[in-house]
Scaffold this motif. Structure first.
Motif, PDB file in Angstrom:
ATOM      1  N   THR A 215       0.843  -0.995   0.195  1.00 43.11           N
ATOM      2  CA  THR A 215      -0.092  -0.431   0.314  1.00 43.11           C
ATOM      3  C   THR A 215       0.766   1.043   0.224  1.00 43.11           C
ATOM      4  O   THR A 215       1.903   0.898   0.634  1.00 43.11           O
ATOM      5  CB  THR A 215      -1.061  -0.689   0.912  1.00 43.11           C
ATOM      6  N   GLU A 245      -6.353   2.042  -1.820  1.00 41.35           N
ATOM      7  CA  GLU A 245      -6.097   0.654  -2.951  1.00 41.35           C
ATOM      8  C   GLU A 245      -4.762   0.006  -1.998  1.00 41.35           C
ATOM      9  O   GLU A 245      -4.622  -0.284  -1.364  1.00 41.35           O
ATOM     10  CB  GLU A 245      -5.769   0.938  -3.952  1.00 41.35           C
ATOM     11  N   TYR A 247      -1.264  -3.223  -3.807  1.00 42.73           N
ATOM     12  CA  TYR A 247      -0.954  -3.532  -4.831  1.00 42.73           C
ATOM     13  C   TYR A 247      -0.406  -4.283  -5.206  1.00 42.73           C
ATOM     14  O   TYR A 247      -0.196  -5.186  -4.042  1.00 42.73           O
ATOM     15  CB  TYR A 247      -0.558  -1.940  -5.503  1.00 42.73           C
ATOM     16  N   ARG A 309      -1.389  -4.101   3.834  1.00 45.52           N
ATOM     17  CA  ARG A 309      -2.810  -3.871   3.517  1.00 45.52           C
ATOM     18  C   ARG A 309      -3.617  -3.351   5.333  1.00 45.52           C
ATOM     19  O   ARG A 309      -2.601  -3.914   6.228  1.00 45.52           O
ATOM     20  CB  ARG A 309      -3.964  -4.451   3.046  1.00 45.52           C
ATOM     21  N   LYS A 326      -3.836   8.949  -6.647  1.00 43.04           N
ATOM     22  CA  LYS A 326      -3.845   7.460  -6.705  1.00 43.04           C
ATOM     23  C   LYS A 326      -2.669   6.801  -7.139  1.00 43.04           C
ATOM     24  O   LYS A 326      -2.105   7.927  -7.781  1.00 43.04           O
ATOM     25  CB  LYS A 326      -5.367   6.217  -7.106  1.00 43.04           C
TER      26      LYS A 326
END
Length: 344
Positions: A215, A245, A247, A309, A326
């Motif tokens: 993240t 989000e 990744y 996360r 983002k």
């Protein structure tokens, strides 16, 4: 012309804010936002600090020695602040005890001085880190790290930040809020910049073959959270910060490469034992030369960690935090800045 009474009223309306670590990556952006909001902005620096990103003539500078409570009392004597944002700290050191001396004890010294001087603070925001949680929730499928999870730091940096947090919990007269951002990136940042420099030189290096969920949070979104916390954060609360989000490990380097014009590259994925050797040698070399290196034991634990996360729902619900940038846009802005400022 503004008469004296009106001038005094105007000054009184402008809240006064002290920002430690003001010359650093995150701190310099906090200073900019404070000025944009018409705060009377005091930037705490060391005598050796660079003012490269602190050029606005409205900034008030104050030298603070966070290693000495007594000296801090003298330096802050007669000052009054409505808000303090404590962004000072170190992310890499030659000796692990330095993390505690600077990140933990420095925080204690600052708070003790503020309380001794009976500073009428409305909010004290402490910039901590997701790193305090360590390698938890790594059984697949990975789940978000939340506020109910027990912190288990696996780095000296994370441990020093956690100890500072735990000490703040004992200060009943301090209106503190803690922010725990994940990996912060953006213009002026130097560690992620090294990845861009490597890719520009045609090498991308990754470690570990197990899935890694990572993240990020763009620096201005951290700043957003800081001022939301100053405005409405619940005293004693902790908030994780990311862009919302998740990744995969190659996402960041793929985006960097795209923004660099897709240069040819050699992508190397090494097993963890190779990283262990490299960081062990880096740690030894750093101590032998007296120069801090990014390749150290803490870096090994950070890079081998698979789950980054984190749950930002409390920040969204209680602060009104909503990430604006983002990863793709953040990388674009960062690489553009690096190019414009001749870093790349």
């Amino acid at each position: 012309m503004m008469n004296y009474e009106l001038f005094c009223t105007f000054v009184a309306m402008n809240p006064r804010i002290l920002i430690t670590g003001a010359s650093g990556f995150i701190g310099s952006f906090i200073v900019e936002e404070a000025l944009r909001r018409d705060f009377e902005t005091w930037a705490a620096i060391r005598r050796s600090s660079s003012k490269e990103f602190l050029q606005d003539e409205r900034i008030h500078f104050i030298e603070l020695n966070l290693s000495s409570e007594e000296q801090l009392k003298q330096q802050l004597q007669g000052m009054q602040f409505d808000y303090v944002v404590h962004a000072a700290g170190v992310t890499k050191c030659l000796h692990k005890e330095d993390f505690r001396r600077i990140n933990t004890e420095g925080t204690k010294n600052l708070v003790r001085a503020l309380l001794h001087l009976q500073m009428p603070l409305k909010r004290f925001v402490y910039i901590s880190s997701l790193s305090i949680m360590g390698a938890i929730r790594e059984a697949q499928p990975y789940r978000e790290i939340g506020e109910s999870d027990e912190a288990q730091p696996n780095t000296a940096y994370g441990q020093s930040k956690l100890e500072a947090e735990q000490w703040l919990d004992t200060q009943k007269n301090l209106p503190y809020i803690i922010l725990r951002p994940t990996g912060v990136y953006g213009p002026r940042e130097r560690d992620y910049f090294m990845m861009a420099k490597s890719i520009q030189s045609h090498i991308d290096f990754a470690v570990g073959f197990q899935q890694q969920d990572i993240t990020f949070v763009y620096v201005t979104d951290v700043v957003q959270a800081v001022f939301l916390a100053l405005e409405k954060g619940d005293i004693g609360r902790r908030y994780f910060l990311s862009d919302g989000e998740v990744y995969q490990s190659a996402a960041f380097s793929n985006l960097i490469r795209k923004e660099l014009g897709n240069p040819w590259w050699l992508r190397i994925t090494a097993p963890l034992w190779v990283l262990r050797i490299v960081t062990f040698c880096g740690e030894w070399l750093g101590r032998a030369t007296g120069k801090v290196t990014a390749l150290n034991n803490d870096k090994y634990n950070i890079m081998k960690q698979r789950n980054w996360r984190c749950d930002i729902i409390p920040a969204r619900r209680e602060l009104g935090y909503e990430p604006q940038v983002k990863l793709a846009e953040g990388v674009r802005r960062s690489i553009t800045w690096y190019k414009e400022n001749k870093w790349l």
